[in-house]
Scaffold this active site. Sequence first.
Site, PDB file in Angstrom:
ATOM      1  N   SER A  44       0.828  -1.206   0.000  1.00  0.00           N
ATOM      2  CA  SER A  44       0.000   0.000   0.000  1.00  0.00           C
ATOM      3  C   SER A  44       0.860   1.252   0.000  1.00  0.00           C
ATOM      4  CB  SER A  44      -0.895   0.018   1.248  1.00  0.00           C
ATOM      5  OG  SER A  44      -1.375   1.333   1.462  1.00  0.00           O
ATOM      6  N   GLN A  47      -0.343   4.134   0.388  1.00  0.00           N
ATOM      7  CA  GLN A  47      -0.877   5.030   1.416  1.00  0.00           C
ATOM      8  C   GLN A  47      -0.209   4.755   2.765  1.00  0.00           C
ATOM      9  OE1 GLN A  47      -5.159   4.768   1.291  1.00  0.00           O
ATOM     10  NE2 GLN A  47      -5.248   5.549  -0.796  1.00  0.00           N
ATOM     11  N   ASP A  69      -6.448   0.224  -9.093  1.00  0.00           N
ATOM     12  CA  ASP A  69      -7.661   1.022  -9.307  1.00  0.00           C
ATOM     13  C   ASP A  69      -8.296   0.772 -10.670  1.00  0.00           C
ATOM     14  OD1 ASP A  69      -6.384   3.953  -7.551  1.00  0.00           O
ATOM     15  OD2 ASP A  69      -7.298   2.094  -6.819  1.00  0.00           O
TER      16      ASP A  69
HETATM   17  O1  LIG Z   1      -1.190   6.506  -2.557  1.00  0.00           O
HETATM   18  C1  LIG Z   1      -2.135   6.783  -3.343  1.00  0.00           C
HETATM   19  O2  LIG Z   1      -2.295   7.887  -3.891  1.00  0.00           O
HETATM   20  C2  LIG Z   1      -3.108   5.706  -3.651  1.00  0.00           C
HETATM   21  C3  LIG Z   1      -2.797   4.409  -3.349  1.00  0.00           C
HETATM   22  C4  LIG Z   1      -3.702   3.279  -3.582  1.00  0.00           C
HETATM   23  O3  LIG Z   1      -4.261   2.874  -2.355  1.00  0.00           O
HETATM   24  P1  LIG Z   1      -3.460   1.843  -1.391  1.00  0.00           P
HETATM   25  O4  LIG Z   1      -2.196   2.503  -1.030  1.00  0.00           O
HETATM   26  O5  LIG Z   1      -4.342   1.667  -0.208  1.00  0.00           O
HETATM   27  O6  LIG Z   1      -3.266   0.629  -2.208  1.00  0.00           O
HETATM   28  C5  LIG Z   1      -4.829   3.595  -4.552  1.00  0.00           C
HETATM   29  O7  LIG Z   1      -5.873   2.609  -4.456  1.00  0.00           O
HETATM   30  C6  LIG Z   1      -5.401   4.947  -4.296  1.00  0.00           C
HETATM   31  O8  LIG Z   1      -6.354   5.250  -5.321  1.00  0.00           O
HETATM   32  C7  LIG Z   1      -4.385   6.060  -4.296  1.00  0.00           C
HETATM   33  C1  LIG Z   2      -9.250   3.890  -3.802  1.00  0.00           C
HETATM   34  C2  LIG Z   2      -9.135   5.067  -4.422  1.00  0.00           C
HETATM   35  O1  LIG Z   2      -8.772   6.251  -3.805  1.00  0.00           O
HETATM   36  P1  LIG Z   2      -8.684   6.528  -2.221  1.00  0.00           P
HETATM   37  O2  LIG Z   2      -8.012   5.314  -1.565  1.00  0.00           O
HETATM   38  O3  LIG Z   2      -7.838   7.761  -2.126  1.00  0.00           O
HETATM   39  O4  LIG Z   2     -10.074   6.715  -1.716  1.00  0.00           O
HETATM   40  C3  LIG Z   2      -9.377   5.213  -5.892  1.00  0.00           C
HETATM   41  O5  LIG Z   2      -9.158   6.335  -6.403  1.00  0.00           O
HETATM   42  O6  LIG Z   2      -9.797   4.214  -6.537  1.00  0.00           O
END
Ligand SMILES: O=C(O)C1=C[C@@H](OP(=O)(O)O)[C@@H](O)[C@H](O)C1
Ligand SMILES: C=C(OP(=O)(O)O)C(=O)O
Length: 427
Positions: A167, A169, A314
Amino acid sequence: MALSLAFKKPSLKGSIQVPGDKSISHRAIMFGSIATGTTTVEGFLMGDDCLSTISCFKKLGVQIDVTEDLVTIQSEGEASWKEPSEVLDTGNSGTTTRLMLGLLASTSFHSVMAGDESIAKRPMKRIINPLREMGADIRGRQDGQFTPLAVQGTQLKAIDYTLPVASAQVKSAILLAALKADGQTVIHEPIASRDHTEIMLEHFGATVNRENHVIKLEGGQKLTAAHVQVPGDISSAAFMIGAALITEDSKVTLTNVGINPTRTGILDVVEKMGAIIEIEEKETAGERSADLTISSSTLKGTEISGDLIPRLIDEIPLIALIATQAEGTTVIKDAEELRVKETDRIAAVVTELSKMGANIEATEDGMIIHGPTVLTGAKMTSYGDHRLGMMAAIAALVATDEVAIDDPECISISYPNFFEQLNLLTN
Ligand SMILES: O=C(O)C1=C[C@@H](OP(=O)(O)O)[C@@H](O)[C@H](O)C1
Ligand SMILES: C=C(OP(=O)(O)O)C(=O)O
């Protein structure tokens, strides 16, 4: 308000510039707010999620001015942020919620963060566990698993952490917290995820050591304001790529699309399925980008799994749709993360495409699609998930009858001019 779409088997022709990359746009606001000086952002995504990020940083006292062509952030650094007197509303945005946690944890004040009902169901302990190891004081429902979250900022210490899930994030929240932590933070990333944070740290003047899936960041580094050029979002472009591929006699050019290798899994997959796609890389000041030209193609099924999944996470709703039009079987595995996105995207994609007659079944960590199948009209539910809404709209292009979508407005979360651009290409 529901929307009914009844296309007459259109061909798609023309050239468009999809909106700015959502991940990069979020980070441009965050880094511009951390850095000292005036940061300017070109190509910013004016989608709901990224506007939530702007709103949150304005509540911290950061000066952010938005015009049609440029976003300007003026900051004297994190030390100048003010304790917010309002709840920081992150709307539908997991990226805003989770990356801000890493920043708020190392402030000197108290703050509360909450989002919409979708965010209230999404797991936050994957972020809070490593931040607590760094010394963070964060409270929330079920011991911090769910928002609303209350953060008492404090001095953090560096950690050596192995990501339990691929991840970006989680990785980014730790890196943002590490900026002010005592010592060197080390992150082990068994499977690569998008690296926009690492790239932007360097763009704003930080030193980041990256090798063999290990990232090292020394705390105490000061960031300096910069100009950010945001390329088009490949996750938005994916829907127009799919539209061109599954309709007849189509040829579409998507200009200036971001092709960061941690995000280009969709291109690898459609090429493996037989897509006719030209990629012309551009010289840019920022991240890599290219003009993509996609023509109608005869597609065959494929398998998508392992390290490829984070590179297209995504795009899986769209990939499932094009797989219904491909010859043979498509198997998607190792994608259990889909169950904790805006919706349970495995259940939602299977339910909605089945309504249209797709031959698709859910598995614990993905789905299996047999094609090609004729898709009929249906009343589609988006569940308030922008990517489900866009999947339904692209499916309508090849449906035999009218397709109704219950909440098309949710698409503005990431692609505010989606219907305008789709109409431009189909007329
Ligand atoms: O770091 C980011 O900008 C993102 C990471 C992804 O989530 P995860 O890190 O939970 O996989 C993705 O699904 C999300 O749309 C944006
Ligand atoms: C999961 C997504 O974004 P977020 O995690 O920022 O809600 C997305 O853009 O598909």
